[in-house]
Design a protein around this motif. Structure first.
Motif, PDB file in Angstrom:
ATOM      1  N   UNK A 142      -3.435   1.851  -4.343  1.00 46.39           N
ATOM      2  CA  UNK A 142      -4.180   1.111  -3.320  1.00 46.39           C
ATOM      3  C   UNK A 142      -4.895  -0.080  -3.942  1.00 46.39           C
ATOM      4  N   UNK A 143      -5.516   0.127  -5.101  1.00 43.53           N
ATOM      5  CA  UNK A 143      -6.220  -0.955  -5.790  1.00 43.53           C
ATOM      6  C   UNK A 143      -5.254  -2.030  -6.268  1.00 43.53           C
ATOM      7  N   UNK A 144      -4.122  -1.616  -6.832  1.00 40.77           N
ATOM      8  CA  UNK A 144      -3.137  -2.577  -7.350  1.00 40.77           C
ATOM      9  C   UNK A 144      -2.554  -3.425  -6.230  1.00 40.77           C
ATOM     10  N   UNK A 145      -2.293  -2.816  -5.083  1.00 44.36           N
ATOM     11  CA  UNK A 145      -1.775  -3.557  -3.932  1.00 44.36           C
ATOM     12  C   UNK A 145      -2.758  -4.646  -3.504  1.00 44.36           C
ATOM     13  N   UNK A 146      -4.045  -4.313  -3.501  1.00 39.44           N
ATOM     14  CA  UNK A 146      -5.074  -5.286  -3.136  1.00 39.44           C
ATOM     15  C   UNK A 146      -5.134  -6.429  -4.132  1.00 39.44           C
ATOM     16  N   UNK A 147      -5.089  -6.109  -5.412  1.00 38.30           N
ATOM     17  CA  UNK A 147      -5.172  -7.132  -6.470  1.00 38.30           C
ATOM     18  C   UNK A 147      -4.000  -8.105  -6.388  1.00 38.30           C
ATOM     19  N   UNK A 148      -2.807  -7.591  -6.183  1.00 37.88           N
ATOM     20  CA  UNK A 148      -1.627  -8.458  -6.101  1.00 37.88           C
ATOM     21  C   UNK A 148      -1.722  -9.397  -4.902  1.00 37.88           C
ATOM     22  N   UNK A 149      -2.161  -8.882  -3.756  1.00 36.43           N
ATOM     23  CA  UNK A 149      -2.272  -9.722  -2.564  1.00 36.43           C
ATOM     24  C   UNK A 149      -3.368 -10.767  -2.725  1.00 36.43           C
ATOM     25  N   UNK A 168       0.816  -1.230   0.000  1.00 39.15           N
ATOM     26  CA  UNK A 168       0.000   0.000   0.000  1.00 39.15           C
ATOM     27  C   UNK A 168       0.844   1.273   0.000  1.00 39.15           C
ATOM     28  N   UNK A 169       1.692   1.515   1.014  1.00 36.56           N
ATOM     29  CA  UNK A 169       2.465   2.766   1.005  1.00 36.56           C
ATOM     30  C   UNK A 169       3.476   2.819  -0.140  1.00 36.56           C
ATOM     31  N   UNK A 170       3.962   1.628  -0.540  1.00 34.88           N
ATOM     32  CA  UNK A 170       4.931   1.583  -1.635  1.00 34.88           C
ATOM     33  C   UNK A 170       4.314   2.108  -2.933  1.00 34.88           C
ATOM     34  N   UNK A 171       3.130   1.578  -3.279  1.00 34.34           N
ATOM     35  CA  UNK A 171       2.481   1.977  -4.526  1.00 34.34           C
ATOM     36  C   UNK A 171       1.826   3.356  -4.432  1.00 34.34           C
ATOM     37  N   UNK A 172       1.200   3.648  -3.279  1.00 32.76           N
ATOM     38  CA  UNK A 172       0.462   4.903  -3.143  1.00 32.76           C
ATOM     39  C   UNK A 172       1.393   6.101  -3.089  1.00 32.76           C
ATOM     40  N   UNK A 173       2.464   6.008  -2.262  1.00 32.32           N
ATOM     41  CA  UNK A 173       3.313   7.172  -2.004  1.00 32.32           C
ATOM     42  C   UNK A 173       4.671   7.098  -2.693  1.00 32.32           C
TER      43      UNK A 173
END
Length: 443
Positions: free
Chosen positions: A192-199, A178-183
């Motif tokens: 935030x969406x991509x982090x969820x999809x990968x997990x 989350x913080x990696x992709x968002x910030x």
């Protein structure tokens, strides 16, 4: 594990199966909280974007539960009946059905994206966040959600600890990404969406691999299984209560969000997004206990060990009630302990506390309703489970949302939910009381 389901003492067995389920659900709840904290840091409007698109995600999960709960219920019962081959066939068919369902769902949402967001009454300020978020989520669901569907079957065969490890590691992966992709990568709401999809995709890979390769599982997933008896009808019938619940929840969420915006504003919507996250934390604990009870109930009901079914049901009802009362007390007397986790904005904090105390006023009874409806699914009594789901998730609430807010404004929106919870829970208590008497008379 099958021997444990049939002979091990119920309190120890329920603890053994519920603890991993509760742990995984709590970690998921913590993830939801952390995810919303990160999203709120982008903008309060980004948080509203996530909240306003929840009906789409709820509808998506309806198909996951329809097939996941329907198939896992049948698997538990078939194992109790000493029919492992049929349980294996059900697992294979569930895998096929969920893949097809997710592909069709995603295509429909992508094609009709703009009209759907217009129906949801997404404001012009929130629109960019909502569209970016849900587009990635529905595309990723084709790969991410089949694993969550079959993860129910891991618990059904008594592999609750394995299920827990998968869910926990997935949530931790999401929290890291989350913080990696968002910030760090400056992707904002898309991150935030991509982090969820990968997990989520990580869960699918692990669950499919375990069912295909593990030699100590009572059933395995064979991707080239010959066509035999179709269990499609039975899967759908047993999963229908959860499906109805999600479908009605979708419409309720749409109507509820529109009512909140109409009689309140976007800030009220952000407040309700926080309230829903807090409720999700509570709900996941109760569902964790229910998930621990499900294989015990299903297996022993199939084996006609009604004494063990009754003991498990009583213990589950008692546990959920204690948890409900405890969370209710915190909400009513110390609401900022929970809402303060999400925001330090004084106006948003005030609105969240007010909304939460009123919206969740029937919390002590909600746990009993949840246990009751899920129990009837676990023992393949879908009609009663469906009635309870329909009562709580729309049959009462939807009409009230069109009536009460006209007189009491935003307060009427919350009171509608209180009345719906009270009536639905009262019916659940009646149903489950009769079921306890039935189990006792068949000992």
């Amino acid at each position: 594990m099958n021997q444990d389901l049939e002979s091990k003492k119920i309190p120890a067995l329920l603890f053994q199966l519920s603890l991993p389920a509760i742990t995984s659900m709590l970690i998921s709840a913590v993830y939801n909280i952390v995810d919303r904290i990160f999203v709120e840091k982008i903008s309060p409007l980004a948080l509203s974007g996530v909240g306003i698109t929840m009906p789409i995600q709820i509808l998506q999960m309806a198909f996951v539960l329809l097939i996941g709960i329907g198939s896992s219920t049948l698997i538990s019962i078939k194992l109790g009946e000493k029919k492992p081959h049929e349980a294996e066939v059900i697992l294979h068919q569930a895998y096929k059905y969920i893949m097809i369902a997710m592909a069709i769902f995603s295509v429909i949402i992508i094609v009709f994206m703009n009209p759907i967001l217009n129906i949801l009454k997404v404001s012009s300020d929130v629109y960019p966040y909502a569209k970016d978020y849900i587009f990635i989520m529905v595309i990723g669901s084709i790969f991410g959600l089949p694993g969550f569907c079959l993860n129910n079957s891991l618990r059904a065969i008594g592999k609750a600890s394995v299920s827990m490890k998968i869910v926990v590691s997935s949530a931790l992966l999401n929290i890291i990404l989350d913080p990696l992709f968002i910030f760090t990568f400056n992707m904002g709401i898309k991150g935030a969406a991509l982090a969820t999809v990968i997990s989520q995709t990580y869960v699918t890979v692990l669950v499919f691999w375990l069912f295909a390769k593990s030699k100590n599982f009572p059933i395995n997933l064979k991707f080239a299984m010959p066509v035999e008896k179709s269990f499609f009808k039975e899967i759908i019938e047993n999963g229908a209560p959860s499906f109805y619940m999600q479908i009605f929840a979708t419409f309720v969420n749409i109507i509820f969000n529109r009512s909140v915006v109409e009689y309140g504003n976007d800030l009220y919507l952000a407040a309700m997004t926080i309230v829903q996250a807090i409720y999700s934390f509570y709900h996941m604990v109760v569902v964790g206990i229910i998930q621990g009870a499900q294989p015990i109930n299903g297996y022993n009901f199939g084996a006609k060990r009604y004494d063990r079914v009754r003991e498990t049901l009583i213990l589950t009802l008692g546990s959920s009630f204690i948890i409900s009362i405890s969370i209710f007390a915190i909400i009513q007397f110390y609401p900022s302990l929970l809402s303060g986790i999400f925001t330090s904005d004084k106006e948003l904090l005030k609105l969240t506390n007010y909304s939460m105390k009123l919206y969740l006023f029937m919390l002590p009874l909600i746990g009993l309703h949840t246990v009751s409806s899920q129990y009837f699914q676990a023992v393949s009594k879908p009609k009663k489970a469906s009635i309870l789901s329909l009562l709580r998730y729309g049959m009462i609430l939807i009409p009230l949302l069109f009536i009460l807010p006209r007189f009491w404004g935003i307060q009427g929106v919350f009171i509608s939910n209180v009345i719906s919870d009270f009536i639905a829970s009262s019916v659940a208590i009646f149903f489950i009381s009769k079921e306890l008497y039935y189990l006792k008379s068949n000992l």
